[in-house]
Write a protein that holds these residues in place. Structure first.
Motif, PDB file in Angstrom:
ATOM      1  N   ALA A   1     144.186   3.773-111.720  1.00 18.88           N
ATOM      2  CA  ALA A   1     144.679   3.424-109.516  1.00 18.88           C
ATOM      3  C   ALA A   1     144.046   5.206-109.590  1.00 18.88           C
ATOM      4  O   ALA A   1     144.424   6.291-109.678  1.00 18.88           O
ATOM      5  CB  ALA A   1     146.184   3.580-109.413  1.00 18.88           C
ATOM      6  N   TYR A  47     139.822   1.746-107.704  1.00 20.27           N
ATOM      7  CA  TYR A  47     140.303   1.169-108.585  1.00 20.27           C
ATOM      8  C   TYR A  47     139.190   1.088-109.422  1.00 20.27           C
ATOM      9  O   TYR A  47     138.009   0.734-108.949  1.00 20.27           O
ATOM     10  CB  TYR A  47     141.443   0.424-108.678  1.00 20.27           C
ATOM     11  CG  TYR A  47     142.721   0.217-107.691  1.00 20.27           C
ATOM     12  CD1 TYR A  47     143.805   0.512-108.021  1.00 20.27           C
ATOM     13  CD2 TYR A  47     142.589  -0.037-105.779  1.00 20.27           C
ATOM     14  CE1 TYR A  47     144.305   0.450-107.751  1.00 20.27           C
ATOM     15  CE2 TYR A  47     143.673   0.274-105.681  1.00 20.27           C
ATOM     16  CZ  TYR A  47     144.469   0.749-106.329  1.00 20.27           C
ATOM     17  OH  TYR A  47     145.993   0.937-105.597  1.00 20.27           O
ATOM     18  N   SER A  61     146.758  -3.795-117.872  1.00 14.81           N
ATOM     19  CA  SER A  61     147.795  -2.783-117.790  1.00 14.81           C
ATOM     20  C   SER A  61     147.066  -1.802-116.725  1.00 14.81           C
ATOM     21  O   SER A  61     145.960  -1.816-116.450  1.00 14.81           O
ATOM     22  CB  SER A  61     147.562  -2.090-119.782  1.00 14.81           C
ATOM     23  OG  SER A  61     146.231  -1.626-120.167  1.00 14.81           O
ATOM     24  N   PHE A  62     148.028  -0.775-116.379  1.00 15.23           N
ATOM     25  CA  PHE A  62     147.222   0.412-115.638  1.00 15.23           C
ATOM     26  C   PHE A  62     147.467   2.076-116.665  1.00 15.23           C
ATOM     27  O   PHE A  62     148.787   1.840-116.973  1.00 15.23           O
ATOM     28  CB  PHE A  62     148.408   0.642-114.684  1.00 15.23           C
ATOM     29  CG  PHE A  62     148.310  -0.447-112.861  1.00 15.23           C
ATOM     30  CD1 PHE A  62     147.849  -1.358-112.980  1.00 15.23           C
ATOM     31  CD2 PHE A  62     147.062   0.335-112.061  1.00 15.23           C
ATOM     32  CE1 PHE A  62     147.260  -2.435-112.428  1.00 15.23           C
ATOM     33  CE2 PHE A  62     147.060  -0.363-110.891  1.00 15.23           C
ATOM     34  CZ  PHE A  62     147.160  -1.881-111.411  1.00 15.23           C
ATOM     35  N   ILE A 119     143.443  -0.893-115.854  1.00 18.23           N
ATOM     36  CA  ILE A 119     142.425  -0.616-114.140  1.00 18.23           C
ATOM     37  C   ILE A 119     142.785   1.277-114.257  1.00 18.23           C
ATOM     38  O   ILE A 119     144.574   1.487-114.693  1.00 18.23           O
ATOM     39  CB  ILE A 119     143.730  -1.599-113.053  1.00 18.23           C
ATOM     40  CG1 ILE A 119     143.322  -2.807-113.017  1.00 18.23           C
ATOM     41  CG2 ILE A 119     143.383  -0.867-111.816  1.00 18.23           C
ATOM     42  CD1 ILE A 119     144.105  -3.051-112.190  1.00 18.23           C
ATOM     43  N   VAL A 160     138.763  -0.700-112.392  1.00 17.41           N
ATOM     44  CA  VAL A 160     138.853  -1.879-113.398  1.00 17.41           C
ATOM     45  C   VAL A 160     137.989  -1.376-115.092  1.00 17.41           C
ATOM     46  O   VAL A 160     136.354  -2.317-114.599  1.00 17.41           O
ATOM     47  CB  VAL A 160     138.522  -2.523-112.569  1.00 17.41           C
ATOM     48  CG1 VAL A 160     138.814  -4.484-113.219  1.00 17.41           C
ATOM     49  CG2 VAL A 160     139.258  -3.408-111.619  1.00 17.41           C
ATOM     50  N   CYS A 182     155.428  -8.488-113.004  1.00 18.97           N
ATOM     51  CA  CYS A 182     154.827  -7.264-113.353  1.00 18.97           C
ATOM     52  C   CYS A 182     156.392  -6.295-113.529  1.00 18.97           C
ATOM     53  O   CYS A 182     157.376  -7.402-112.760  1.00 18.97           O
ATOM     54  CB  CYS A 182     154.511  -7.090-111.897  1.00 18.97           C
ATOM     55  SG  CYS A 182     155.384  -6.944-110.460  1.00 18.97           S
ATOM     56  N   ARG A 188     151.662  -0.186-118.101  1.00 17.58           N
ATOM     57  CA  ARG A 188     151.225   1.262-118.868  1.00 17.58           C
ATOM     58  C   ARG A 188     150.612   0.717-120.174  1.00 17.58           C
ATOM     59  O   ARG A 188     151.279   0.516-121.104  1.00 17.58           O
ATOM     60  CB  ARG A 188     152.152   2.299-118.406  1.00 17.58           C
ATOM     61  CG  ARG A 188     152.635   2.607-117.543  1.00 17.58           C
ATOM     62  CD  ARG A 188     152.353   2.843-116.381  1.00 17.58           C
ATOM     63  NE  ARG A 188     152.147   3.412-115.218  1.00 17.58           N
ATOM     64  CZ  ARG A 188     151.117   3.606-114.169  1.00 17.58           C
ATOM     65  NH1 ARG A 188     150.385   3.997-113.739  1.00 17.58           N
ATOM     66  NH2 ARG A 188     151.591   3.754-112.859  1.00 17.58           N
ATOM     67  N   ASP A 228     144.864   6.886-121.355  1.00 19.60           N
ATOM     68  CA  ASP A 228     144.147   5.864-120.784  1.00 19.60           C
ATOM     69  C   ASP A 228     143.901   4.053-122.259  1.00 19.60           C
ATOM     70  O   ASP A 228     142.739   3.929-121.741  1.00 19.60           O
ATOM     71  CB  ASP A 228     142.904   6.101-120.772  1.00 19.60           C
ATOM     72  CG  ASP A 228     142.044   7.201-121.492  1.00 19.60           C
ATOM     73  OD1 ASP A 228     142.990   7.570-122.665  1.00 19.60           O
ATOM     74  OD2 ASP A 228     141.265   7.513-121.656  1.00 19.60           O
ATOM     75  N   CYS A 238     148.115   5.844-116.849  1.00 22.90           N
ATOM     76  CA  CYS A 238     149.061   6.288-117.099  1.00 22.90           C
ATOM     77  C   CYS A 238     148.555   7.331-116.297  1.00 22.90           C
ATOM     78  O   CYS A 238     148.095   8.581-116.884  1.00 22.90           O
ATOM     79  CB  CYS A 238     149.796   6.491-118.073  1.00 22.90           C
ATOM     80  SG  CYS A 238     151.856   6.703-117.843  1.00 22.90           S
ATOM     81  N   GLY A 281     150.075  -4.277-114.766  1.00 26.55           N
ATOM     82  CA  GLY A 281     151.231  -3.361-114.216  1.00 26.55           C
ATOM     83  C   GLY A 281     152.396  -2.425-115.185  1.00 26.55           C
ATOM     84  O   GLY A 281     152.657  -1.727-114.896  1.00 26.55           O
ATOM     85  N   LEU A 334     153.257  -0.650-107.949  1.00 24.72           N
ATOM     86  CA  LEU A 334     152.929   0.086-108.927  1.00 24.72           C
ATOM     87  C   LEU A 334     154.003   1.274-109.000  1.00 24.72           C
ATOM     88  O   LEU A 334     154.460   1.791-108.148  1.00 24.72           O
ATOM     89  CB  LEU A 334     152.097   1.162-109.280  1.00 24.72           C
ATOM     90  CG  LEU A 334     150.709   0.884-110.704  1.00 24.72           C
ATOM     91  CD1 LEU A 334     151.009  -0.094-110.983  1.00 24.72           C
ATOM     92  CD2 LEU A 334     150.010   1.500-110.237  1.00 24.72           C
TER      93      LEU A 334
END
Lengths: 279, 347
Positions: B167, B172, B136-137, B165, B174, B31, B101, B156, B139, B99, B52
């Protein structure tokens, strides 16, 4: 998966010093491993990276034709770091070769047509390969009339001299040799390549022109070809760029959206007209 | 890279902790390190090491696939022997990057074009890429320098992610994107519920808020048509401020140009490749002394046109994901967004 950056070992079999200034040498190589030799399939116009462990690599056009079995020639001018050290190599030394890379001269298009070759100075290397390819007796019938205009600054700077004199005598081609300025022993033509080309005025009818030489020669040759009636689609140039990877990844040899290493080095004038003037 | 397979489920905080713990157990997990020291990513050995960050991390994940310096092979000049063995590449254990973006994930899709899809594959890149899964997370906190939406990415976006994911406040969502992502989730053996309408609403709101925060200095329409002219006079203006330091290319997640050099100590040495930059005069300097890009004008034009024009011809994609790192790190505040705006307006 193969690591494309590993050079194939090749032994120097022969070294020929080509010019009076002694800064142009032709190296004849043989691959150390048979599978490398068998896998090295190329056409005239392509190039390879010559590798000296500890010094680096440089991209050099292949000066021999695939029809010259048992020979793999590279003519190298001593210019930068790697070529300086390559010039210190001796017969029997082993260096590395990566390739072949890039496209070739347009053999398919040239087939059944007349071919005009215009070369200057030491840039005659891949044009020599093309000439040898066309002159090979099985291939000669595939092409019509072959005309070569080749020149150098002075008689001592002409490369492949013995072959030039042989070609001059041959009935297989029309050979015009010129130097910018001759000396007391020079009995042939004097004058710049573009001027000589204009005097000879070869027909553009059904003819493909291949041009390679110093920038100043190209600059003055292209208008002459245009005047002779060559359309940009039938004029081909071989370009140089600083290169590293040779396989379109390292990102430095682009002209607009084309990479010289994979899309070139041979481009038609029609293609170049579409690209930025940045070479 | 494979057939799309989208599935969504919900994790509460404790589920997510468990998910991370199980992932760490079975894989090598990386990460963002949260530090501004290269390579900017770290191996996660325990749950507590995963944090994160806000918006895009300091460095992109380019460092993982294309390290700043990489050994191509070693050699011995005395014996002419080459050693190309590479233990790191031979390790086929699955690696999970988590983790990053959406912008940095999309950048990997663009690097794929260069190193996997255009011609022969780059063995170094291919080995790493094939063993890697990407989580990825989405934003939620874009920075003021972000402009992903203007270049066809977004908070996204799922490009190159196996799993995205979202958050939310206390949970969360997924979303598995690829079959690999689905397998990754299944292999953790988690028993998860579907996503309620309420949670979907919360996500929509989060993404909308993200979008609203993104400044639209220029829009994707500004990039349509013939946006840049090689011959235009503006290049001379634009480059005036540029120092030619190349930091923009080092931070860019899609810049991939490299140099190849030999390093020698005694008779032993190694051939390495290292990041290079089109902003440097040496980049294109011929041995003869000729340089097709002799001044900052040509070099700046190359960087921008490569990203927005040439790459369209080469790969059908623009090589910019809007992460804004070039804007953040430029020492003279040369803002790419303003440059594009000016060009679009024909200034």
């Amino acid at each position: 998966m193969n690591n494309p950056y590993i050079p194939m070992p090749a032994r120097i079999e022969k070294i020929t010093t080509e010019n009076e200034a002694r800064d142009i040498k032709t190296f004849d190589f043989s691959f150390v491993n048979n599978e490398d030799k068998d896998g090295f399939l190329f056409l005239p116009g392509q190039f390879a990276e010559l590798s000296l462990l500890g010094f680096g690599e440089c991209p050099i056009g292949i000066a021999s034709s695939p029809t010259e079995v048992g020979h793999l020639l590279f003519t190298v001018k001593r210019t930068g770091f790697v070529t300086k050290h390559l010039h210190r190599a001796e017969v029997g030394d082993t260096i590395g070769i990566r390739g072949p890379f890039g496209n070739s001269y347009p053999l398919d298009l040239m087939e059944g047509k007349n071919v005009l070759i215009v070369g200057g100075g030491f840039a005659f290397t891949t044009l020599r390969a093309t000439t040898m390819y066309m002159l090979e007796h099985n291939n000669r019938g595939r092409f019509k009339e072959l005309t070569i205009v080749y020149g150098a600054r002075s008689p001592g700077e002409l490369i492949y001299k013995q072959e030039l004199w042989d070609w001059e005598k041959s009935t297989d081609l029309n050979m015009f040799i010129t130097v910018d300025k001759g000396d007391e022993r020079w009995k042939r033509r004097e004058g710049f390549v573009p001027t000589v080309l204009e005097d000879i005025a070869p027909s553009s009818q059904d003819t493909v022109a291949l041009v390679c030489g110093p920038p100043v020669m190209i600059k003055f040759t292209l208008p002459v070809l245009q005047k002779l009636g060559f359309p940009p689609e039938r004029i081909f140039l071989s370009l140089e760029m600083r290169m590293k990877c040779g396989i379109g990844m390292c990102g430095r040899c682009n002209i607009g959206h084309k990479y010289v290493c994979v899309d070139g080095p041979v481009f038609s004038c029609a293609q170049l007209d579409e690209l930025p003037q940045e070479y | 890279m494979e057939r799309p397979m989208s599935k969504e489920c919900l994790m509460y905080k404790e589920d997510f902790e468990e998910f991370l713990a199980r992932l760490i157990e079975g894989h090598s997990i990386f990460c963002p390190s949260g530090e501004d020291i290269s390579p900017g990513i770290k191996k996660v050995a325990g749950r507590e090491q995963f944090a994160l960050h806000r918006g895009p991390s300091h460095f992109s994940f380019k460092h993982y696939f294309l390290p700043q310096t990489e050994r191509l092979f070693s050699f011995d000049m005395a014996s002419n022997k080459i050693d190309a063995s590479n233990g790191e590449l031979d390790d086929n254990k699955l690696v999970v990057l988590i983790g990053l973006r959406p912008c940095d994930a999309m950048a990997i899709e663009l690097l794929d074009q260069v190193f996997l899809q255009r011609g022969p594959e780059d063995v170094f890149y291919a080995r790493r890429r094939r063993r890697t899964r990407i989580i990825s997370f989405a934003c939620s906190e874009p920075r003021t320098t972000c402009f992903c939406e203007s270049v066809g990415c977004g908070p996204d976006a799922a490009a190159s992610a196996d799993m995205v994911i979202f958050a939310l406040k206390d949970s969360y969502i997924v979303k598995t994107i690829t079959q690999c992502g689905e397998e990754l989730l299944n292999n953790t053996g988690m028993n998860l519920d579907g996503v309620s309408t309420e949670k979907l609403g919360e996500r929509e709101q989060m993404i909308n808020e993200s979008r609203d925060r993104l400044e639209k200095v220029f829009t994707s329409e500004d990039l349509n048509g013939k946006i840049m002219d090689f011959e235009a006079s503006y290049w001379k203006q634009i480059c005036q401020k540029c120092l030619g330091c190349g930091i923009c290319t080092y931070f860019c997640p899609t810049c991939h140009c490299f140099d190849i050099v030999d390093e020698v100590a005694g008779s032993k040495g190694r051939r390495i490749r290292s990041w290079d930059s089109c902003m440097y005069p040496l980049f294109t300097l011929h041995a003869s002394g000729h340089n097709p890009r002799p001044t900052r004008k040509e070099r700046m034009r190359q960087r921008i046109m490569h990203k927005f024009v040439y790459s369209m011809e080469q790969y059908g994609r623009r090589f910019c994901v809007g992460c804004g790192r070039c804007v953040i790190h430029c020492p003279v505040n040369l803002d790419l967004r303003l440059v594009i705006k000016e060009i679009a307006e024909g200034k």
